[in-house]
Design a protein around this motif. Structure first.
Motif, mmCIF file in Angstrom:
data_model
loop_
_atom_site.group_PDB
_atom_site.id
_atom_site.type_symbol
_atom_site.label_atom_id
_atom_site.label_comp_id
_atom_site.label_asym_id
_atom_site.label_seq_id
_atom_site.Cartn_x
_atom_site.Cartn_y
_atom_site.Cartn_z
ATOM 1 N N GLU A 101 -37.394 -16.823 -26.149
ATOM 2 C CA GLU A 101 -38.300 -17.607 -25.299
ATOM 3 C C GLU A 101 -37.506 -18.634 -24.501
ATOM 4 O OE1 GLU A 101 -41.541 -17.145 -24.944
ATOM 5 O OE2 GLU A 101 -41.563 -15.550 -26.448
ATOM 6 N N PRO A 102 -37.879 -18.873 -23.236
ATOM 7 C CA PRO A 102 -37.232 -19.956 -22.488
ATOM 8 C C PRO A 102 -37.671 -21.298 -23.072
ATOM 9 C CG PRO A 102 -39.046 -19.036 -21.227
ATOM 10 C CD PRO A 102 -38.914 -18.198 -22.476
ATOM 11 N N GLY A 103 -36.993 -22.354 -22.697
ATOM 12 C CA GLY A 103 -37.372 -23.664 -23.207
ATOM 13 C C GLY A 103 -36.617 -24.790 -22.539
ATOM 14 N N LYS A 104 -36.786 -25.974 -23.102
ATOM 15 C CA LYS A 104 -36.162 -27.194 -22.584
ATOM 16 C C LYS A 104 -35.536 -27.955 -23.752
ATOM 17 C CE LYS A 104 -38.286 -26.879 -18.477
ATOM 18 N NZ LYS A 104 -37.616 -26.627 -17.249
ATOM 19 N N ALA A 105 -34.605 -28.839 -23.425
ATOM 20 C CA ALA A 105 -33.978 -29.672 -24.445
ATOM 21 C C ALA A 105 -33.542 -30.995 -23.840
ATOM 22 C CB ALA A 105 -32.771 -28.966 -25.058
ATOM 23 N N LEU A 106 -33.414 -31.986 -24.717
ATOM 24 C CA LEU A 106 -32.732 -33.234 -24.390
ATOM 25 C C LEU A 106 -31.418 -33.185 -25.146
ATOM 26 C CD1 LEU A 106 -35.664 -35.767 -24.775
ATOM 27 C CD2 LEU A 106 -34.532 -35.099 -22.656
ATOM 28 N N THR A 107 -30.324 -33.576 -24.501
ATOM 29 C CA THR A 107 -29.016 -33.540 -25.149
ATOM 30 C C THR A 107 -28.296 -34.868 -24.959
ATOM 31 O OG1 THR A 107 -27.795 -32.718 -23.235
ATOM 32 C CG2 THR A 107 -28.812 -31.065 -24.654
ATOM 33 N N ALA A 108 -27.453 -35.206 -25.911
ATOM 34 C CA ALA A 108 -26.614 -36.402 -25.822
ATOM 35 C C ALA A 108 -25.425 -36.224 -26.754
ATOM 36 C CB ALA A 108 -27.398 -37.661 -26.201
ATOM 37 N N THR A 109 -24.376 -36.972 -26.496
ATOM 38 C CA THR A 109 -23.200 -36.985 -27.351
ATOM 39 C C THR A 109 -23.047 -38.385 -27.927
ATOM 40 O OG1 THR A 109 -22.127 -35.288 -26.014
ATOM 41 C CG2 THR A 109 -20.705 -36.598 -27.449
ATOM 42 N N PHE A 110 -22.840 -38.467 -29.243
ATOM 43 C CA PHE A 110 -22.645 -39.732 -29.938
ATOM 44 C C PHE A 110 -21.234 -39.754 -30.516
ATOM 45 C CE2 PHE A 110 -27.126 -38.971 -29.861
ATOM 46 C CZ PHE A 110 -27.690 -40.222 -29.681
ATOM 47 N N THR A 111 -20.505 -40.860 -30.296
ATOM 48 C CA THR A 111 -19.131 -40.990 -30.781
ATOM 49 C C THR A 111 -19.074 -42.096 -31.831
ATOM 50 O OG1 THR A 111 -18.314 -40.309 -28.618
ATOM 51 C CG2 THR A 111 -16.737 -41.391 -30.081
ATOM 52 N N ALA A 112 -18.396 -41.812 -32.954
ATOM 53 C CA ALA A 112 -18.245 -42.790 -34.035
ATOM 54 C C ALA A 112 -17.513 -44.025 -33.522
ATOM 55 C CB ALA A 112 -17.471 -42.171 -35.198
ATOM 56 N N PRO A 113 -17.788 -45.205 -34.108
ATOM 57 C CA PRO A 113 -17.137 -46.437 -33.639
ATOM 58 C C PRO A 113 -15.604 -46.369 -33.636
ATOM 59 C CG PRO A 113 -18.935 -46.967 -35.123
ATOM 60 C CD PRO A 113 -18.768 -45.475 -35.153
ATOM 61 N N ASP A 114 -15.020 -45.660 -34.611
ATOM 62 C CA ASP A 114 -13.560 -45.543 -34.655
ATOM 63 C C ASP A 114 -13.043 -44.322 -33.891
ATOM 64 O OD1 ASP A 114 -14.280 -43.451 -36.312
ATOM 65 O OD2 ASP A 114 -13.141 -44.158 -38.050
ATOM 66 N N GLY A 115 -13.944 -43.570 -33.261
ATOM 67 C CA GLY A 115 -13.558 -42.414 -32.469
ATOM 68 C C GLY A 115 -13.136 -41.193 -33.275
ATOM 69 N N SER A 116 -13.380 -41.200 -34.586
ATOM 70 C CA SER A 116 -12.904 -40.112 -35.443
ATOM 71 C C SER A 116 -13.721 -38.828 -35.339
ATOM 72 C CB SER A 116 -12.862 -40.571 -36.908
ATOM 73 O OG SER A 116 -14.155 -40.942 -37.339
ATOM 74 N N PHE A 117 -14.968 -38.913 -34.868
ATOM 75 C CA PHE A 117 -15.787 -37.717 -34.689
ATOM 76 C C PHE A 117 -16.861 -37.962 -33.650
ATOM 77 C CE2 PHE A 117 -17.883 -40.135 -37.993
ATOM 78 C CZ PHE A 117 -19.226 -40.026 -37.692
ATOM 79 N N ARG A 118 -17.409 -36.852 -33.137
ATOM 80 C CA ARG A 118 -18.516 -36.887 -32.194
ATOM 81 C C ARG A 118 -19.630 -36.000 -32.732
ATOM 82 N NH1 ARG A 118 -14.249 -35.672 -28.907
ATOM 83 N NH2 ARG A 118 -15.005 -33.535 -28.618
ATOM 84 N N ILE A 119 -20.847 -36.377 -32.420
ATOM 85 C CA ILE A 119 -21.998 -35.547 -32.759
ATOM 86 C C ILE A 119 -22.714 -35.210 -31.465
ATOM 87 C CG2 ILE A 119 -24.231 -35.450 -33.942
ATOM 88 C CD1 ILE A 119 -23.052 -37.289 -36.069
ATOM 89 N N LYS A 120 -22.811 -33.912 -31.215
ATOM 90 C CA LYS A 120 -23.580 -33.441 -30.056
ATOM 91 C C LYS A 120 -24.977 -33.138 -30.567
ATOM 92 C CE LYS A 120 -19.583 -31.715 -27.644
ATOM 93 N NZ LYS A 120 -18.908 -30.558 -27.040
ATOM 94 N N TRP A 121 -25.960 -33.823 -30.002
ATOM 95 C CA TRP A 121 -27.358 -33.753 -30.458
ATOM 96 C C TRP A 121 -28.204 -33.058 -29.408
ATOM 97 C CZ3 TRP A 121 -31.293 -36.488 -27.854
ATOM 98 C CH2 TRP A 121 -32.545 -36.474 -28.477
ATOM 99 N N ARG A 122 -29.163 -32.269 -29.873
ATOM 100 C CA ARG A 122 -30.161 -31.670 -28.992
ATOM 101 C C ARG A 122 -31.518 -31.711 -29.664
ATOM 102 N NH1 ARG A 122 -28.110 -25.929 -26.587
ATOM 103 N NH2 ARG A 122 -28.572 -25.219 -28.699
ATOM 104 N N ALA A 123 -32.533 -32.075 -28.886
ATOM 105 C CA ALA A 123 -33.928 -31.916 -29.295
ATOM 106 C C ALA A 123 -34.443 -30.752 -28.470
ATOM 107 C CB ALA A 123 -34.734 -33.174 -29.012
ATOM 108 N N VAL A 124 -34.847 -29.663 -29.132
ATOM 109 C CA VAL A 124 -35.164 -28.400 -28.461
ATOM 110 C C VAL A 124 -36.645 -28.061 -28.612
ATOM 111 C CG1 VAL A 124 -34.658 -25.921 -28.397
ATOM 112 C CG2 VAL A 124 -32.838 -27.556 -28.950
ATOM 113 N N LEU A 125 -37.256 -27.661 -27.516
ATOM 114 C CA LEU A 125 -38.638 -27.182 -27.526
ATOM 115 C C LEU A 125 -38.689 -25.898 -26.710
ATOM 116 C CD1 LEU A 125 -41.611 -27.640 -28.308
ATOM 117 C CD2 LEU A 125 -41.864 -28.927 -26.178
ATOM 118 N N ARG A 126 -39.088 -24.823 -27.351
ATOM 119 C CA ARG A 126 -39.210 -23.527 -26.678
ATOM 120 C C ARG A 126 -40.634 -23.341 -26.165
ATOM 121 N NH1 ARG A 126 -34.351 -20.653 -25.877
ATOM 122 N NH2 ARG A 126 -32.935 -21.353 -27.492
ATOM 123 N N ASP A 127 -40.791 -22.577 -25.097
ATOM 124 C CA ASP A 127 -42.123 -22.260 -24.577
ATOM 125 C C ASP A 127 -42.940 -21.600 -25.686
ATOM 126 O OD1 ASP A 127 -41.163 -23.168 -22.171
ATOM 127 O OD2 ASP A 127 -41.304 -21.257 -21.120
#
Length: 194
Positions: free
Chosen positions: A119-145
């Protein structure tokens, strides 16, 4: 290797019968996914519900979910996730630096082995970086038709060697909802599972 965690926001809805028979499928159909992005907030929804995410000085907070006619379905006011490292260190999404909040469109993939990508759909996406820069989290909120639920997806990218314990979506969110028109004769308990 990038471990990916797929965590549902509304995928585990435990239903408790309250008298009348459960109507499935519901008479209300979700319709197409819609996304809106402004300076102050982002929304993701369809004809059944709309989830709202507010922009803050450093990130994004979940502001709640409402039905199409404006009734509160899930209260907001929480970070969108909390990360726990193996050494016990905890970071909420508010503790991390957020960048690139944007919308994303999904095209249908008819031959997909998984059902959701069909199914097609939409999402919101963002990237979050830890304060010390040791890791990143790529986040998506996904809603399909045609979907009755909103799903969160997390992709963790370690920049240096970091031992992870867990990611908890909406760590302070608890909701018990009774809404007869949307989910006839049911009490819904929202569960976020890691």
């Amino acid at each position: 290797m990038r471990p990916q965690l797929y965590l549902p926001l509304l995928a585990l809805l435990s239903a408790v019968q309250v008298g009348a028979a459960v109507e499935f499928p519901s008479t209300s159909q979700p319709g197409k996914a819609q996304v809106s992005l402004t300076e102050k907030q982002a929304t993701l929804g369809n004809e059944l519900f709309t989830a709202t995410f507010g922009r803050t000085s450093g990130g994004v907070v979940f502001k709640g979910m409402k039905t199409a006619d404006g009734k509160s379905l899930v209260r907001g006011g929480t970070d969108i996730f909390e990360e726990r490292l193996a050494d016990g260190t905890q970071y909420s999404s508010a503790d991390m630096k957020m960048s690139n909040l944007k919308s994303q469109d999904f095209k249908a993939v008819p031959g997909s082995v998984q059902l959701a990508p069909r199914e097609p759909g939409k999402a919101l996406t963002a990237t979050f970086t830890a304060p010390d820069g040791s890791f990143r989290i790529k986040w998506r909120a996904v809603l399909r038709d045609g979907s009755h639920y909103l799903r969160q997806e997390f992709s963790v990218v370690a920049v240096k060697d970091v031992a992870f314990h867990s990611i908890t979506p909406f760590p302070k969110l608890y909701a018990i909802v009774y809404y007869k028109r949307l989910f006839p004769a049911r009490v819904l308990i929202l569960s976020c599972v890691c």
